[in-house]
Design a protein around this motif. Structure first.
Motif, PDB file in Angstrom:
ATOM      1  N   TYR A   1      -7.683  41.294  46.851  1.00 25.26           N
ATOM      2  CA  TYR A   1      -8.397  40.410  47.982  1.00 25.26           C
ATOM      3  C   TYR A   1      -8.270  41.621  49.560  1.00 25.26           C
ATOM      4  O   TYR A   1      -9.494  42.112  50.182  1.00 25.26           O
TER       5      TYR A   1
ATOM      6  N   LYS B   1     -11.343  43.743  50.149  1.00 23.19           N
ATOM      7  CA  LYS B   1     -11.982  44.162  51.132  1.00 23.19           C
ATOM      8  C   LYS B   1     -12.100  45.366  52.049  1.00 23.19           C
ATOM      9  O   LYS B   1     -12.881  45.675  53.374  1.00 23.19           O
TER      10      LYS B   1
ATOM     11  N   GLN C   1     -10.656  32.510  48.312  1.00 24.07           N
ATOM     12  CA  GLN C   1     -10.582  33.864  48.311  1.00 24.07           C
ATOM     13  C   GLN C   1      -9.810  34.179  47.094  1.00 24.07           C
ATOM     14  O   GLN C   1     -10.755  35.536  46.617  1.00 24.07           O
ATOM     15  N   PHE C   2      -9.332  33.997  46.299  1.00 22.30           N
ATOM     16  CA  PHE C   2      -8.464  34.586  44.805  1.00 22.30           C
ATOM     17  C   PHE C   2      -8.397  33.040  44.458  1.00 22.30           C
ATOM     18  O   PHE C   2      -7.185  31.986  44.868  1.00 22.30           O
TER      19      PHE C   2
END
Length: 438
Positions: free
Chosen positions: A355, A359, A431-432
């Motif tokens: 992530y 990002k 997020q993951f």
């Protein structure tokens, strides 16, 4: 002034005055005596549950409070059985505080706290929020959280919002027209602080950046923004500080326990050593030295209704080498134990590494609003994202190159553009996520 929040706790059976007095007394214990306080409370709570809780006594299998390192490490799976089988003698679902964990770890369960323990949790919250001039009885909160959509659940939450002096911004739809309405509330209402899920508040900050608005300019009463439940990255923190014009404070907590760590005015993630005892353990359940990564394992020192003794919360973290019994510092929280990507080479990497690498590239030009990464096979990942325009082949190649460099080559990625991302029923953005069975 009438203290509505305190009153709402008292009528619910939570003795906040007594708890706050005890909490203040704990704060007065000097550093030199603090280890004795912790070890004494630790022994008391274990002895209580060994005597009064058949569920815990059976788990302990003859171990005593004097054999601390031999006591079992509780996992969430062990707690996924009917609550009445886990309550201590003298406690029932009718005379305790009962709630359910969010399930963000994948292992939700119902838990309980006795009323005094729950009051101690609120005393802890009040103390830490007070570092930034926030008083739950008078400060007005802008709350970025989910909310139940069923009629009864929704009304209950709205009543709690009223009693807690807060205005809720539901976060299931964070499109620009909705964020424009959020902004209108800040223009009209005298908010003292923002509190809520990191990802949603970051989206609001990005909206303000596009509009070239500093939030404190239109809401001068705003003092601080406190984010929780999801990872806070330094780049996002800097953006929020700029666009809100107030300090951004990182909170780490668990509903079944308490606030676990709270960022102090020095920027340290100060661990709650008043109502909790925190250990960092290796995979074999042994303590690791400060500065070494391991499993975050927590003991609730006051909860007599339900044992949370050496409870593995499912997170991985590091305590700062300068930590003491009175002032432990959480140096780093590296993610959840179940958010690990297992790669074709056999390498294991925290999912948030993917992530973070993605990002650093994907948000450079402000096109991508938010995204999640999902591992579908050992060598395959899906990246769902929300953006103004679709990612170009050049941008996709850049992301793939970075992941090859930081993790390993020959991984496959599918990029899926969405109008919005799925959140949990409480509004969290995972997020993951690995769909690979360990």
């Amino acid at each position: 002034m009438f203290k509505l929040f305190d009153f709402s706790l008292k009528i619910s059976g939570f003795p906040i005055d007594e708890a706050r007095l005890e909490f203040d007394n704990i704060l007065e214990i000097p550093e030199a005596s603090y280890e004795s306080y912790i070890l004494g409370k630790r022994k008391q709570i274990v002895d209580f549950h060994l005597k009064n809780n058949p569920f815990y006594s059976q788990l302990a299998s003859g171990k005593t409070s004097d054999q601390w390192d031999a006591l079992p490490v509780l996992t969430k799976k062990e707690l996924q059985q009917p609550l009445d089988l886990r309550l201590s003698q003298g406690f029932t679902a009718k005379n305790v505080f009962v709630n359910k964990t969010s399930g963000s770890s994948g292992d939700p369960f119902i838990f309980a706290k006795d009323n005094y323990s729950h009051a101690m949790t609120w005393a802890s919250n009040m103390y830490r929020f007070g570092w930034y001039g926030i008083d739950f009885n008078s400060s007005y909160q802008a709350r970025f959280y989910g909310i139940p959509l069923d009629f009864i659940g929704n009304k209950k939450e709205r009543l709690k919002d009223f009693l807690s002096h807060r205005f809720r911004f539901p976060i299931f739809d964070l499109s620009d027209p909705i964020l424009e309405k959020f902004l209108g509330h800040f223009k009209r209402k005298k908010f003292d602080y923002i509190n809520g899920y990191t990802s949603s508040i970051v989206l609001f900050a990005k909206y303000l950046e596009r509009k070239n608005i500093i939030l404190k300019d239109i809401c001068p009463t705003l003092k601080v923004c406190i984010v929780t439940s999801e990872m806070l990255f330094e780049k996002d923190k800097a953006l929020m500080e700029k666009q809100f014009g107030v300090p951004i404070v990182n909170e780490y907590g668990a509903s079944e326990l308490d606030l676990i760590a709270f960022e102090n005015q020095k920027g340290e993630w100060q661990v709650n050593a008043e109502t909790l005892f925190i250990e960092i353990l290796d995979d074999a359940g042994q303590p690791v030295p400060h500065g070494t990564q391991g499993r975050v394992v927590i003991t609730s020192l006051y909860n007599k209704a339900h044992p949370f003794i050496r409870y593995d919360i499912g997170d991985v973290g590091i305590l700062d080498p300068k930590s003491t019994f009175k002032k432990p510092i959480l140096k780093q929280l590296t993610g959840r134990t179940n958010d690990v990507a297992v790669l074709p080479s056999g390498k294991k990497s925290p999912g948030l590494t993917f992530y973070y690498v993605t990002k650093s590239i994907i948000e450079d030009d402000g096109n991508v609003k938010e995204f999640i990464i999902r591992q579908t096979k050992i060598d395959s990942f899906e990246i769902e994202y929300v953006s103004d325009v679709e990612l170009t082949l050049e941008q996709i190649a850049k992301i793939e190159d970075a992941i090859s460099l930081y993790l390993e080559p020959n991984l496959k990625f599918t990029f899926i553009r969405k109008t919005s991302l799925a959140r949990t029923n409480r509004g969290k953005l995972k997020q993951f996520q690995s769909l690979i069975k360990s």
